[in-house]
Design a protein around this motif. Sequence first.
Motif, short mmCIF file in Angstrom:
data_model
loop_
_atom_site.label_atom_id
_atom_site.label_comp_id
_atom_site.label_asym_id
_atom_site.label_seq_id
_atom_site.Cartn_x
_atom_site.Cartn_y
_atom_site.Cartn_z
N GLN A 125 0.85 -1.19 0.00
CA GLN A 125 0.00 0.00 0.00
C GLN A 125 0.89 1.24 0.00
O GLN A 125 1.98 1.22 0.55
CB GLN A 125 -0.87 0.00 1.26
CG GLN A 125 -1.72 1.24 1.42
CD GLN A 125 -2.62 1.14 2.64
OE1 GLN A 125 -3.33 0.17 2.81
NE2 GLN A 125 -2.57 2.16 3.48
N GLU A 127 0.45 5.77 0.15
CA GLU A 127 -0.45 6.90 0.33
C GLU A 127 0.22 8.15 -0.22
O GLU A 127 1.42 8.32 -0.06
CB GLU A 127 -0.75 7.13 1.82
CG GLU A 127 -1.21 5.90 2.57
CD GLU A 127 -0.09 4.97 3.02
OE1 GLU A 127 1.08 5.40 3.11
OE2 GLU A 127 -0.38 3.80 3.26
N THR A 128 -0.56 9.01 -0.88
CA THR A 128 -0.03 10.28 -1.37
C THR A 128 -1.00 11.39 -1.01
O THR A 128 -2.22 11.16 -0.92
CB THR A 128 0.19 10.31 -2.89
OG1 THR A 128 -1.08 10.36 -3.55
CG2 THR A 128 0.98 9.10 -3.38
N GLN A 136 1.75 9.92 -7.63
CA GLN A 136 0.68 9.03 -8.06
C GLN A 136 1.04 8.38 -9.40
O GLN A 136 0.78 7.19 -9.61
CB GLN A 136 -0.63 9.81 -8.15
CG GLN A 136 -1.12 10.23 -6.78
CD GLN A 136 -2.22 11.26 -6.82
OE1 GLN A 136 -2.82 11.53 -7.86
NE2 GLN A 136 -2.50 11.87 -5.67
N LEU A 139 3.47 5.53 -8.84
CA LEU A 139 2.77 4.35 -8.34
C LEU A 139 2.00 3.66 -9.46
O LEU A 139 2.08 2.44 -9.62
CB LEU A 139 1.83 4.74 -7.20
CG LEU A 139 2.52 5.26 -5.94
CD1 LEU A 139 1.50 5.83 -4.97
CD2 LEU A 139 3.37 4.18 -5.29
N GLU A 140 1.26 4.43 -10.25
CA GLU A 140 0.47 3.84 -11.33
C GLU A 140 1.34 3.15 -12.37
O GLU A 140 0.97 2.11 -12.90
CB GLU A 140 -0.41 4.92 -11.96
CG GLU A 140 -1.53 5.36 -11.02
CD GLU A 140 -2.21 6.65 -11.42
OE1 GLU A 140 -1.77 7.31 -12.40
OE2 GLU A 140 -3.18 7.02 -10.73
N PHE A 144 0.15 0.06 -9.26
CA PHE A 144 -0.71 0.43 -8.13
C PHE A 144 -2.01 1.02 -8.66
O PHE A 144 -2.02 1.71 -9.68
CB PHE A 144 -0.02 1.49 -7.26
CG PHE A 144 1.06 0.96 -6.37
CD1 PHE A 144 0.84 0.84 -5.00
CD2 PHE A 144 2.30 0.63 -6.87
CE1 PHE A 144 1.84 0.37 -4.17
CE2 PHE A 144 3.32 0.16 -6.05
CZ PHE A 144 3.08 0.03 -4.70
N VAL A 145 -3.10 0.74 -7.95
CA VAL A 145 -4.39 1.33 -8.28
C VAL A 145 -4.91 2.09 -7.06
O VAL A 145 -4.69 1.68 -5.92
CB VAL A 145 -5.42 0.28 -8.74
CG1 VAL A 145 -5.01 -0.33 -10.07
CG2 VAL A 145 -5.60 -0.79 -7.71
N ARG A 146 -5.58 3.18 -7.35
CA ARG A 146 -6.17 3.98 -6.28
C ARG A 146 -7.43 3.27 -5.81
O ARG A 146 -8.26 2.85 -6.61
CB ARG A 146 -6.50 5.37 -6.82
CG ARG A 146 -7.02 6.32 -5.77
CD ARG A 146 -7.11 7.70 -6.36
NE ARG A 146 -7.82 8.59 -5.47
CZ ARG A 146 -7.76 9.90 -5.54
NH1 ARG A 146 -7.04 10.46 -6.50
NH2 ARG A 146 -8.42 10.64 -4.70
N TYR A 166 -3.37 3.97 -2.41
CA TYR A 166 -3.03 3.12 -3.55
C TYR A 166 -2.57 1.76 -3.05
O TYR A 166 -2.07 1.63 -1.94
CB TYR A 166 -1.88 3.75 -4.36
CG TYR A 166 -2.32 4.88 -5.23
CD1 TYR A 166 -2.56 4.68 -6.58
CD2 TYR A 166 -2.52 6.15 -4.71
CE1 TYR A 166 -2.97 5.72 -7.40
CE2 TYR A 166 -2.93 7.20 -5.50
CZ TYR A 166 -3.15 6.98 -6.85
OH TYR A 166 -3.58 8.00 -7.66
N GLN A 167 -2.74 0.73 -3.89
CA GLN A 167 -2.24 -0.60 -3.55
C GLN A 167 -1.91 -1.37 -4.81
O GLN A 167 -2.44 -1.08 -5.88
CB GLN A 167 -3.27 -1.38 -2.73
CG GLN A 167 -4.51 -1.77 -3.50
CD GLN A 167 -5.47 -2.59 -2.65
OE1 GLN A 167 -5.24 -2.83 -1.48
NE2 GLN A 167 -6.55 -3.02 -3.27
N ARG A 184 -2.78 -5.93 -11.27
CA ARG A 184 -3.78 -4.91 -10.92
C ARG A 184 -4.96 -5.59 -10.25
O ARG A 184 -5.31 -6.70 -10.60
CB ARG A 184 -4.25 -4.18 -12.17
CG ARG A 184 -3.19 -3.28 -12.74
CD ARG A 184 -3.80 -2.42 -13.82
NE ARG A 184 -2.81 -1.53 -14.32
CZ ARG A 184 -2.65 -0.28 -13.92
NH1 ARG A 184 -3.43 0.21 -13.01
NH2 ARG A 184 -1.72 0.48 -14.42
#
Length: 185
Positions: A125, A127-128, A136, A139-140, A144-146, A166-167, A184
């Motif tokens: 996980q 966090e932003t 972000q 991460l993407e 990572f997905v929000r 995000y994770q 994903r």
Amino acid sequence: MSATRLVTLDDAPMLAELLRLNRDFLAPWEPVRGEDYFTVDGQLVVIRDALERHGHGSTLPHVILDDSGRIIGRITLNGIERGFFQSCSLGYWVSAADNGRGFATAAVREIVRVAFEELGLHRVQAETLLHNVRSQRVLERNGFVRFGVAPAYLNIGGRWQDHAMYQVVKTVSALSRGDQSPQRC
């Protein structure tokens, strides 16, 4: 060359210097820090604490390296939980001079691989702050997905601020195929 490596006590002078040089750049994204944090002694305390938690298996504290092996930031898996959870939280920063050059993306890619392949975790996980679009995107780019927003999640810059959550999850189907890449969700 590896994008990251375990932090050592010998890294304290370089990290203190990087933090002093990047203090204003990092301030909008960080908790308010005391003056000691920006000193070699302060970084020795931070690193010793991180390495102690690493010894207990709850943290993986790394430095981020440029192509020449020079330290340009930090990346850490925090709150590593085992048992039925097999999860952790990711945090990172890269110096202003090296920002936007792909180093954060490479470091996140490598640390997620370590989380899944070497630590056997199921979920990472991150966090932003809601307006931290650059983080972000990092991460993407790494799968990572929000999945939500946490109101007043962390005290950043002296005030409680909302964070995008995000994770990335290593799916069961990927495990059964022997695929070690993040999927994903």
